[in-house]
Design an enzyme around this catalytic site. Structure first.
Site, PDB file in Angstrom:
ATOM      1  N   GLY A 142     -22.696 -21.682  20.235  1.00  0.00           N
ATOM      2  CA  GLY A 142     -21.911 -21.723  21.460  1.00  0.00           C
ATOM      3  C   GLY A 142     -20.439 -21.970  21.219  1.00  0.00           C
ATOM      4  CB  CYS A 143     -18.010 -24.015  23.122  1.00  0.00           C
ATOM      5  SG  CYS A 143     -18.205 -23.248  24.758  1.00  0.00           S
ATOM      6  CB  ALA A 144     -19.468 -26.060  18.276  1.00  0.00           C
ATOM      7  N   GLY A 145     -18.904 -22.688  17.747  1.00  0.00           N
ATOM      8  CA  GLY A 145     -19.116 -21.715  16.692  1.00  0.00           C
ATOM      9  C   GLY A 145     -17.888 -21.337  15.895  1.00  0.00           C
ATOM     10  CG  LEU A 346     -16.691 -31.262  22.033  1.00  0.00           C
ATOM     11  CD1 LEU A 346     -16.254 -31.874  23.355  1.00  0.00           C
ATOM     12  CD2 LEU A 346     -17.473 -32.267  21.204  1.00  0.00           C
TER      13      LEU A 346
END
Length: 362
Positions: A142-145, A346
């Site tokens: 997700g956004c941490a990728g 995150l």
């Protein structure tokens, strides 16, 4: 050394007020009062415009999971290639274009669709990458990728300092849109997420292509990962017959003030750096409230995190790709050698990724 960054920006640039009107038209089928109340989130998201891979009328029609995923595969290849081409030939950051053959490892990051074989195999077939290139597809971050992709690139060039890594992030969040779901989480996601691709070229200390890099660039010094156990309900996807339904908890800003603060405090001690010496925070803009919570935790002026707000305002949250958009903006500024930055993101898990960067000449 992060020598270059390139962007792949989809063509449908839509203002936030127009997206709000479109969503209101789609959802106002007998539930107008509830929808109108939830639509206020569009006004407070601090987003002016976003880009999408499909035209506005696409959202008004029903689409099967298969149709959405077919589009994801087709369009992700297109915008990933745009980002890669821009990265390897970016005259702002490189003295000369870096050949595709110079890439030893490609890390492909995405969480908004499915593909086996992974999309990096299609990408490498479209450009003259070597057949012996190493592949590392990363899914579900997700956004941490984007931040995690850079961390894995750093691990690899630490072991292979003569090599070069291409980190590619592509997220087409719009294709997960659920037109019959009037839940708060779906409308919040619709007010926040956009589409985009980005690519970063990471060179080892002994790479023969380091002279291609010009001006001051960020070098990854240290990375840290932290995952909170039993936090699966905070962020992610619920896979249904209709496709991917967003999981997006309102507790995320509170977790920034507790879980993320603990991670940042611990990391600062580990690298023996005083937080006041950090010049800039290259933070993934999960949303306005997330950025505000980070400002409170760090006790910093907004100027130190300004490009996170700027990218959110002009592109929205593009999941993993977004942090490289923020990095792209900071790399265009005249930052002095030996300056320190923190890159952070995150994501689902619930997870936090931190990277200490030092700006230096190649």
């Amino acid at each position: 050394m992060i020598s270059s960054v390139g962007l792949g920006i989809p063509p449908y640039d839509i203002r936030q007020m127009n997206i709000k009107s479109l969503v209101k038209d789609i959802f106002n089928n007998g539930q107008g009062k509830q929808v109108n109340r939830l639509l206020r989130v569009f006004d407070h998201a601090q987003i002016d415009r976003r880009q999408f891979a499909v035209e506005p009328d696409w959202f008004k029609k029903d689409h099967s999971f298969e149709e959405k995923n077919d589009l994801y595969q087709q369009l992700s290849i297109r915008y990933s290639l745009q980002a890669i081409d821009a990265c390897l030939a970016n005259g702002q950051f490189l003295e000369d274009p870096v050949p595709y053959e110079a890439v030893d490892l490609i890390i492909f990051v995405s969480s908004t669709g499915l593909s086996t074989p992974s999309l990096d195999t299609f990408i490498m077939s479209e450009r003259p990458f070597r057949e012996d290139i190493i592949r590392m597809p990363l899914w579900g971050l997700g956004c941490a990728g984007g931040a995690i992709g850079l961390s894995r690139a750093f691990d690899w060039i630490t072991a292979h300092p003569e090599k070069n890594v291409l980190v590619v992030c592509c997220e087409l969040c719009s294709l997960t849109f659920q037109k019959d779901d009037v839940s708060k989480r779906n409308i919040v996601g619709t007010a926040l997420f956009g589409d985009g691709a980005s690519a970063a070229l990471v060179m080892g200390d002994n790479s023969t292509y380091l002279p291609y890099s010009k001006s001051i660039k960020p070098k990854i010094v240290k990375t840290s990962s932290l995952t909170k156990k039993n936090s699966h309900s905070i962020m992610g996807w619920h896979v249904t017959d209709r496709g991917l339904e967003v999981i997006f908890s309102k507790s995320i800003p509170a977790l920034v003030r507790s879980f993320w603060k603990h991670h940042d405090d611990t990391f600062m001690k580990e690298v023996n750096v005083n937080r006041q010496t950090i010049h800039t925070y290259i933070a993934h803009p999960g949303g306005k409230k997330v950025l505000e919570a980070m400002e409170d935790v760090l006790e910093i002026p907004q100027a130190k995190i300004k490009h996170s707000y700027n990218v959110l305002r002009h592109h929205g949250n593009m999941s993993s790709a977004t942090v490289l958009y923020v990095l792209h903006e900071w790399m265009q500024e005249a930052i002095k050698p030996k300056t320190l930055s923190i890159l952070s993101a995150l994501g689902p898990g619930f997870s936090s990724e931190l990277l200490l960067l030092e700006w230096d000449k190649s």
